[in-house]
Design an enzyme around this catalytic site. Structure first.
Site, PDB file in Angstrom:
ATOM      1  N   SER A   1      -3.793  -5.901  11.568  1.00 37.04           N
ATOM      2  CA  SER A   1      -4.308  -4.530  11.544  1.00 37.04           C
ATOM      3  C   SER A   1      -5.778  -4.405  11.938  1.00 37.04           C
ATOM      4  O   SER A   1      -6.295  -3.282  12.011  1.00 37.04           O
ATOM      5  CB  SER A   1      -4.080  -3.897  10.168  1.00 37.04           C
ATOM      6  OG  SER A   1      -2.726  -3.537  10.020  1.00 37.04           O
ATOM      7  N   SER A  24      -4.111   1.754   6.341  1.00 35.62           N
ATOM      8  CA  SER A  24      -3.552   0.807   7.312  1.00 35.62           C
ATOM      9  C   SER A  24      -2.065   1.089   7.575  1.00 35.62           C
ATOM     10  O   SER A  24      -1.187   0.263   7.321  1.00 35.62           O
ATOM     11  CB  SER A  24      -3.741  -0.632   6.821  1.00 35.62           C
ATOM     12  OG  SER A  24      -3.811  -1.530   7.890  1.00 35.62           O
ATOM     13  N   LYS A  35      -6.323  -2.097  14.804  1.00 31.15           N
ATOM     14  CA  LYS A  35      -6.481  -0.646  14.658  1.00 31.15           C
ATOM     15  C   LYS A  35      -7.862  -0.180  15.093  1.00 31.15           C
ATOM     16  O   LYS A  35      -8.033   0.992  15.465  1.00 31.15           O
ATOM     17  CB  LYS A  35      -6.213  -0.229  13.208  1.00 31.15           C
ATOM     18  CG  LYS A  35      -4.746  -0.260  12.805  1.00 31.15           C
ATOM     19  CD  LYS A  35      -4.558   0.272  11.392  1.00 31.15           C
ATOM     20  CE  LYS A  35      -3.082   0.375  11.012  1.00 31.15           C
ATOM     21  NZ  LYS A  35      -2.456  -0.941  10.814  1.00 31.15           N
ATOM     22  N   THR A  83      -9.386  -4.463   7.308  1.00 31.46           N
ATOM     23  CA  THR A  83      -8.597  -5.641   6.939  1.00 31.46           C
ATOM     24  C   THR A  83      -7.421  -5.804   7.892  1.00 31.46           C
ATOM     25  O   THR A  83      -7.060  -4.891   8.627  1.00 31.46           O
ATOM     26  CB  THR A  83      -8.046  -5.502   5.504  1.00 31.46           C
ATOM     27  OG1 THR A  83      -7.264  -4.300   5.427  1.00 31.46           O
ATOM     28  CG2 THR A  83      -9.161  -5.450   4.484  1.00 31.46           C
TER      29      THR A  83
END
Length: 271
Positions: free
Chosen positions: A62, A110, A65, A208
């Site tokens: 992630s 997330s 992102k 994260t």
């Protein structure tokens, strides 16, 4: 005489290095991992723990992102941070993802499905152009534009991967405004990434990333990429961890990588 004096000085320097190493806390005693601290003012890595692990490319998870949000805003696929995408009713493991989302909640919680809605709208060709222009990791989307960054480290090799040092290079260009995208898209993503402030006045922004090496989800991969600032002090941080054995924990790898990052920053009087 000068020769012996040089030897003496060199010996003292060597001894100091050994003492420093000896005093360094072992942050990776139970995991394989890497930590990098980069000073934005001096443009130098001021701390690196992990050796060759920091050069190893791992699935972006992630942390992808961050570049994806930049792409989405820059291309106009997302108009702003308040634009809502409707939940399709397919339940995920985490309750917070099972509802309509905007860009703020997408980054904060997330949300995987939100990312998977964006990538087809941007399109494979445009995604590859962005990855090339960003010089992002191995730039490999052959695993599919809705899952390349989600492929586990022990699965098929067609994963979008990046090393800790490459994360630093990408983040450096991002936070210095050197990526070939609109300034607005960069500022929007920076705002979305803000996480918290410390008692000492440091502001932390970051993301994260989590995955697993095994089907039982007990051998974790975790990422944390971030930016910290206090006045004119500005640093980038990147941490990754890989479990060496199954671990019984309710924390995802990314949360553990973030916690370890803050521990190291505190020990260095930067949090």
């Amino acid at each position: 005489m000068i020769y012996f004096f040089i030897l003496f000085i060199f010996g003292c320097v060597q001894q100091n290095i050994i003492e420093t190493d000896r005093l360094e806390k072992n942050y990776f005693s139970e995991v394989q991992g890497c930590f990098i601290l980069f000073d934005m003012k001096t443009n130098l890595v001021v701390k690196a723990i992990g050796g060759e692990v920091c050069k190893k490319q791992l699935p972006a998870c992630s942390t992808f992102k961050v570049p994806l949000a930049i792409m989405a805003f820059d291309s106009g696929v997302l108009k702003d941070e308040n634009e809502v995408l409707k939940w399709d009713g397919v339940k995920g493991l985490r309750p917070e993802t099972n509802q309509d989302q905007n860009a703020k909640t997408w980054i904060k919680d997330s949300v995987v499905w939100f990312s998977q809605r964006l990538t087809p709208k941007i399109g494979k060709q445009k995604l590859e152009e962005y990855l090339e222009n960003f010089d992002y990791g191995n730039k490999d989307l052959s695993g599919g534009i809705t899952k390349a960054w989600l492929i586990g480290p022990s699965e098929a090799p067609q994963a979008l991967k990046i090393s800790a040092y490459e994360q630093i290079e990408f983040m450096k260009k991002f936070w210095k405004g050197e990526l070939p995208v609109s300034k607005r898209s960069l500022e929007l993503v920076k705002k979305l990434m803000f996480l918290q402030s410390s008692d000492k006045g440091f502001k932390l922004s970051g993301k994260t990333g989590s995955n697993f090496y095994d089907k039982d989800h007990k051998v974790h991969l975790g990422w944390f990429i971030g930016h910290i600032q206090n006045g004119d002090q500005k640093y980038l941080v990147v941490t990754n961890i890989s479990d060496l054995k199954p671990v019984e924990t309710k924390l995802y790898g990314g949360a553990r990588a973030k916690a370890l990052t803050l521990e190291i920053l505190k020990d260095n009087n930067l949090w």
